[in-house]
Design an enzyme around this catalytic site. Structure first.
Site: not given
Length: 397
Positions: A118, A206
């Site tokens: 992530y 993101e």
């Protein structure tokens, strides 16, 4: 301004960030042609069909599926296109899927197992620095990771004056447990990702997941991008990416009219000039026992035309039980605003069917109060903040 995945990837690619390649399609037939083209260009045998909506968690709602042949590409695209996709980040009605992204399969076999990470880049408002947040737990809800295993989330603060430094990119690659070719790839990926965030004037990048492939390539498999609206004047090409179908229709209409409007869930409509006064007015409504139905800043030129447009926007919300107009007459005179309210009310006829409280302070506030009081309309005037709050409370009772 939010972007679709394929648009975010276009920006990433323009700054040298390796991405999972794909082609957007609006029909099942276009999806098949996109899959054929991808196979020619990349050699991929399988394809991933991804719904393009402004929401995360698409896979959980059935908006991301693997197709192992062209027949499956057509079938899956046909199922996803036109569906109302419900995810943890949408309302119960979901979002209508108008496009799908057909991408290459990047989870191919090789010398090592693929790994998912992530990574996001955003502003840390507490210290005025940009921040890279990253974790070895890619592909999962980062909120769940933060709650259950917070030690697996790392952050790296970046000084905007210097940008990301080489040692910081290496530190991130090291904390993700990488070595060899994958380590070098990650340092390049992180540096390019930060550059993309900085140069595109974004408020959020993101990437979940960032993938280490079986042959140690590092790439963005997904891309959630939010651009700073205030910087769009510098990026006309990005501004053209706006998809009004994904936004609140009333907010879209307000933007075209030059009004700053945000839809909320309350029962008291707000019409204010100035963002600070708008926030204070929303607090006032809360103290009076109501809930603000919107944030609406009409700006410094609250004439009859703008007031009427503002009325029409507010009254599109059938939950509105009253409207509070709170104007400070500095640049604009209060009597002009009051006349604008009266004229707009008369122009709209029976369209206004809720009580209106008007608080005007500043230049010619006394004249404005007389205009409102003598209008003969269902409009009440107030001078003080507390007086306006009391009148809001009274009409809601």
């Amino acid at each position: 301004m939010n972007l679709h995945e394929y648009q975010g990837k276009e920006i990433l690619n323009s700054f040298g960030v390796r991405i999972q390649r794909g082609i957007v399609a609006s029909t099942p037939e276009e999806a098949v042609e996109a899959a054929k083209k991808l196979t020619e260009e990349t050699g991929t045998g399988w394809h991933v069909v991804k719904a393009q909506v402004h929401a995360g968690g698409r896979g959980k709602g059935g908006g991301v599926k693997l197709a192992k042949n062209l027949q499956e590409v057509e079938k899956i695209a046909g199922e996803i296109l036109g569906m109302h996709l419900v995810t943890p980040q949408t309302s119960a009605e979901g979002k209508l899927v108008n496009q799908v992204l057909i991408t290459e399969d990047v989870y191919y076999p090789g010398d090592s197992e693929p790994e998912e990470y992530y990574m996001s880049v955003l502003l840390n408002r507490a210290n005025g620095r940009n921040m890279i947040m990253y974790s070895t737990e890619g592909g999962m809800d980062i909120e769940t990771v933060a709650d259950e295993t917070p030690h697996l989330i790392f952050t790296e603060e970046i000084d905007p004056a210097t940008g990301i430094l080489p040692f910081q990119a290496r530190k991130i690659a090291f904390n993700l447990g990488l070595s060899g070719a994958a380590f070098k790839e990650m340092t390049k990926f992180v540096t390019a990702l930060y550059t993309a965030y900085d140069k595109s004037d974004s408020s959020l990048f993101e990437i979940n997941p960032v993938l280490k492939t079986s042959d140690d390539k590092i790439m963005a498999v997904d891309a959630k991008v939010s651009l700073d609206d205030n910087a769009l004047f510098r990026h006309k090409d990005y501004e053209a990416m706006r998809d009004d179908r994904e936004e609140n229709p009333t907010e879209v209409e307000a933007r075209k009219a030059g009004l700053s409007y945000v839809d909320l869930d309350g029962n008291v409509g707000c019409m204010v000039n100035g963002a600070g006064l708008a926030m204070a007015t929303m607090d006032l409504i809360k103290f009076a026992g109501g809930e603000p139905a919107n944030f609406l800043d009409v700006g410094g030129t609250a004439d009859a035309k703008r007031v009427e447009e503002a009325f029409r926007l507010i009254l599109k919300d059938d939950k509105v039980e009253a409207i509070l107009i709170n104007i400070f007459g500095g640049i604009v005179r209060c009597d002009r605003v009051a006349q604008g309210v009266v004229d707009a009310y008369k122009n709209m006829g029976d369209a206004i069917n809720v009580p209106i409280i008007v608080r005007l302070q500043g230049t010619n506030a006394d004249i404005a109060k007389e205009l409102i009081d003598n209008s003969g309309l269902n409009v009440e005037s107030a001078v003080e903040f507390k007086e306006a709050a009391d009148k809001v409370q009274k009409v809601l009772a």
